[in-house]
Design a protein around this motif. Structure first.
Motif, PDB file in Angstrom:
ATOM      1  N   GLU A   1      37.715   3.641  25.263  1.00 13.40           N
ATOM      2  CA  GLU A   1      37.254   4.230  24.395  1.00 13.40           C
ATOM      3  C   GLU A   1      37.875   3.484  22.938  1.00 13.40           C
ATOM      4  O   GLU A   1      37.424   3.533  21.656  1.00 13.40           O
ATOM      5  CB  GLU A   1      37.898   5.516  24.174  1.00 13.40           C
ATOM      6  N   LEU A   2      38.996   2.874  23.286  1.00 18.55           N
ATOM      7  CA  LEU A   2      39.510   2.092  22.147  1.00 18.55           C
ATOM      8  C   LEU A   2      38.556   1.061  21.587  1.00 18.55           C
ATOM      9  O   LEU A   2      38.607   0.831  20.363  1.00 18.55           O
ATOM     10  CB  LEU A   2      41.008   1.515  22.609  1.00 18.55           C
ATOM     11  N   ALA A   3      37.984   0.279  22.509  1.00 16.34           N
ATOM     12  CA  ALA A   3      36.944  -0.677  21.974  1.00 16.34           C
ATOM     13  C   ALA A   3      35.800  -0.048  21.341  1.00 16.34           C
ATOM     14  O   ALA A   3      35.564  -0.588  20.421  1.00 16.34           O
ATOM     15  CB  ALA A   3      36.457  -1.597  23.318  1.00 16.34           C
ATOM     16  N   THR A   4      35.158   0.936  21.989  1.00 17.02           N
ATOM     17  CA  THR A   4      34.081   1.618  21.157  1.00 17.02           C
ATOM     18  C   THR A   4      34.576   2.275  19.946  1.00 17.02           C
ATOM     19  O   THR A   4      33.891   2.172  18.817  1.00 17.02           O
ATOM     20  CB  THR A   4      33.785   2.802  22.036  1.00 17.02           C
ATOM     21  N   ALA A   5      35.599   2.825  19.912  1.00 14.97           N
ATOM     22  CA  ALA A   5      36.097   3.216  18.312  1.00 14.97           C
ATOM     23  C   ALA A   5      36.380   2.093  17.430  1.00 14.97           C
ATOM     24  O   ALA A   5      35.907   2.379  16.244  1.00 14.97           O
ATOM     25  CB  ALA A   5      37.177   4.063  18.467  1.00 14.97           C
ATOM     26  N   ARG A   6      36.922   1.072  17.637  1.00 10.38           N
ATOM     27  CA  ARG A   6      37.026   0.121  16.760  1.00 10.38           C
ATOM     28  C   ARG A   6      35.583  -0.487  16.324  1.00 10.38           C
ATOM     29  O   ARG A   6      35.603  -1.056  15.425  1.00 10.38           O
ATOM     30  CB  ARG A   6      37.972  -1.013  17.827  1.00 10.38           C
ATOM     31  N   ALA A   7      34.728  -0.568  17.357  1.00  8.15           N
ATOM     32  CA  ALA A   7      33.532  -0.991  17.014  1.00  8.15           C
ATOM     33  C   ALA A   7      32.956  -0.333  16.128  1.00  8.15           C
ATOM     34  O   ALA A   7      32.237  -0.586  15.079  1.00  8.15           O
ATOM     35  CB  ALA A   7      32.629  -1.327  18.278  1.00  8.15           C
ATOM     36  N   ALA A   8      32.928   1.235  16.306  1.00  9.21           N
ATOM     37  CA  ALA A   8      32.486   2.247  15.217  1.00  9.21           C
ATOM     38  C   ALA A   8      33.217   1.950  13.878  1.00  9.21           C
ATOM     39  O   ALA A   8      32.467   1.940  12.880  1.00  9.21           O
ATOM     40  CB  ALA A   8      32.667   3.351  15.875  1.00  9.21           C
ATOM     41  N   GLN A   9      34.377   1.722  13.650  1.00 12.50           N
ATOM     42  CA  GLN A   9      35.006   1.309  12.487  1.00 12.50           C
ATOM     43  C   GLN A   9      34.529   0.318  11.932  1.00 12.50           C
ATOM     44  O   GLN A   9      34.340   0.185  10.619  1.00 12.50           O
ATOM     45  CB  GLN A   9      36.457   1.260  13.014  1.00 12.50           C
ATOM     46  N   ASP A  10      34.443  -0.947  12.730  1.00 12.33           N
ATOM     47  CA  ASP A  10      33.850  -2.107  12.027  1.00 12.33           C
ATOM     48  C   ASP A  10      32.415  -1.776  11.692  1.00 12.33           C
ATOM     49  O   ASP A  10      31.840  -2.597  10.613  1.00 12.33           O
ATOM     50  CB  ASP A  10      33.798  -3.228  12.999  1.00 12.33           C
ATOM     51  N   ALA A  11      31.281  -1.108  12.347  1.00 13.34           N
ATOM     52  CA  ALA A  11      30.211  -0.781  11.921  1.00 13.34           C
ATOM     53  C   ALA A  11      30.112   0.250  10.726  1.00 13.34           C
ATOM     54  O   ALA A  11      29.080   0.615  10.001  1.00 13.34           O
ATOM     55  CB  ALA A  11      29.354  -0.352  13.154  1.00 13.34           C
ATOM     56  N   GLY A  12      31.097   1.027  10.550  1.00 11.36           N
ATOM     57  CA  GLY A  12      31.157   1.975   9.531  1.00 11.36           C
ATOM     58  C   GLY A  12      30.542   3.334   9.970  1.00 11.36           C
ATOM     59  O   GLY A  12      30.066   3.866   8.770  1.00 11.36           O
ATOM     60  N   VAL A  13      30.729   3.636  11.269  1.00  8.94           N
ATOM     61  CA  VAL A  13      30.163   4.864  11.616  1.00  8.94           C
ATOM     62  C   VAL A  13      31.351   5.739  12.215  1.00  8.94           C
ATOM     63  O   VAL A  13      32.040   5.311  12.708  1.00  8.94           O
ATOM     64  CB  VAL A  13      28.990   4.775  12.441  1.00  8.94           C
TER      65      VAL A  13
END
Length: 361
Positions: A87-99
């Protein structure tokens, strides 16, 4: 990876077969799983022309928070079964993508650690038999800074996912539902032949008696926006909107619950009509491309939740794999908007669509 769907084949190269089946499988004979995609395939957009699309905006406000796309990451359990960073990797990707990112009750990472990534975080809640534990999770989600609570309402029990049952699926070593701590119901354990340990755990902790009246109990214990996930019938949607919920998710759980249920995309227009703008309307089940997002918007959704492609991206490349999936989805959506003469998402909502028989809405 040129499309979000390409991540599936890449994930298949690295995932253990049992985990791949757990991610990709569905209930029963998987009729609804296939019907979800068939519904997208038979729906056709009617593009407009002669609009200035030299600049196209994909931005939207979802549940009071600005998002770069009309997209949020769906609640996805046990992500560390797919990749060690979970989940940490996915959450960071969501943050980077702005969603936004939706943390799951059955997450393999604590909600506090997920929210600490800086991602806009929503918390998905299952209605637990232990009401005190339900209240504890709500308080933890609020304290962590979550922006909404998403109550899943289509899972009084887990659907019969035959691939998991035939393989007696058990989570990989060291992966567990951390929000249950050291409680005996926190670790699925071993499965007997013909059963799934994950299904057994769900049966132990999820309360099948959830009713409309219980929404009042939930409202009294959280000030966060309330979302109901798993609504398909317009009568339920109308009742939910009348109860003052902040959003609904039109979803059949990606085909993982009632096999033979209506494709979520086919249910969307009637639900949108029943809600009539009284609450936000999100959609999931079968989204694989930016054009799929545009079709959902044209049928009345304010945004979509993206599920399996996120897990495939996570398996294929961790944080960068998820980010690649989300950025490809953004590129596809922006291109689709431009080609349909839609400079923004408000224009997308006015597009007409045709089904396979030629009927235009």
């Amino acid at each position: 990876m040129l499309t979000p769907a390409d991540a599936e084949a890449l994930a298949a190269d690295v995932l253990p077969a049992a985990v791949e089946r757990f991610v990709g499988g569905a209930a029963g004979a998987e009729l609804t799983l296939r019907a979800n995609r068939a519904a997208f395939d038979r729906l056709h957009l009617v593009p407009r022309v002669l609009a200035d699309v030299s600049s196209v905006s994909t931005a939207r406000t979802l549940l009071g928070t600005a998002s770069a796309l009309p997209v949020a990451v769906a609640p996805l359990a046990y992500q560390r079964a797919v990749h060690p960073d979970g989940e940490l990797a996915t959450a960071r990707a969501a943050q980077d993508a702005g969603v936004p990112f939706t943390a799951c009750t059955f997450s393999s990472t604590h909600v506090e650690d997920i929210a600490a990534t800086g991602a806009t975080t929503w918390f998905q809640l299952y209605w637990l038999r232990d009401r005190g534990h339900t209240e504890e999770l709500l308080k933890r989600a609020e304290a962590a800074g979550c922006r909404a609570v998403m109550l899943t309402v289509d899972t009084p029990r887990m659907g019969r996912r035959q691939a998991d049952m035939r393989g007696a699926f058990t989570l990989p070593e060291g992966v567990a539902a951390v929000h249950f701590g050291r409680r005996p119901d926190g670790v699925p354990g071993d499965a007997r032949s013909g059963t799934s340990a994950v299904a057994a755990q769900t049966a132990n902790v999820v309360d099948p008696s959830l009713r409309w009246a219980d929404l009042d109990w939930l409202r009294e214990r959280t000030s966060l926006p309330l979302v109901l996930k798993g609504v398909l019938d317009p009568a339920d949607a109308e009742r939910a909107a009348g109860c003052g919920v902040d959003a609904l998710v039109v979803s059949n759980h990606g085909g993982r619950q009632l096999d033979g249920a209506i494709p979520a995309l086919d249910a969307l227009p009637a639900v949108a009509d029943a809600v009539a703008g009284r609450c936000e309307l999100l959609f999931d089940s079968g989204v694989r491309s930016g054009t799929d997002v545009l079709k959902a918007l044209a049928l009345g959704a304010d945004g979509v939740l993206l599920g399996r492609p996120v897990l495939w991206g996570l398996a294929a490349g961790g944080h960068q794999g998820v980010l690649r999936v989300l950025r490809l989805l953004a590129e596809e959506l922006e291109t689709a908007l431009a080609l349909a003469a839609c400079p923004d998402l408000a224009a997308a909502a006015r597009l007409r669509v045709a089904n396979g028989g030629g009927t235009i809405r």
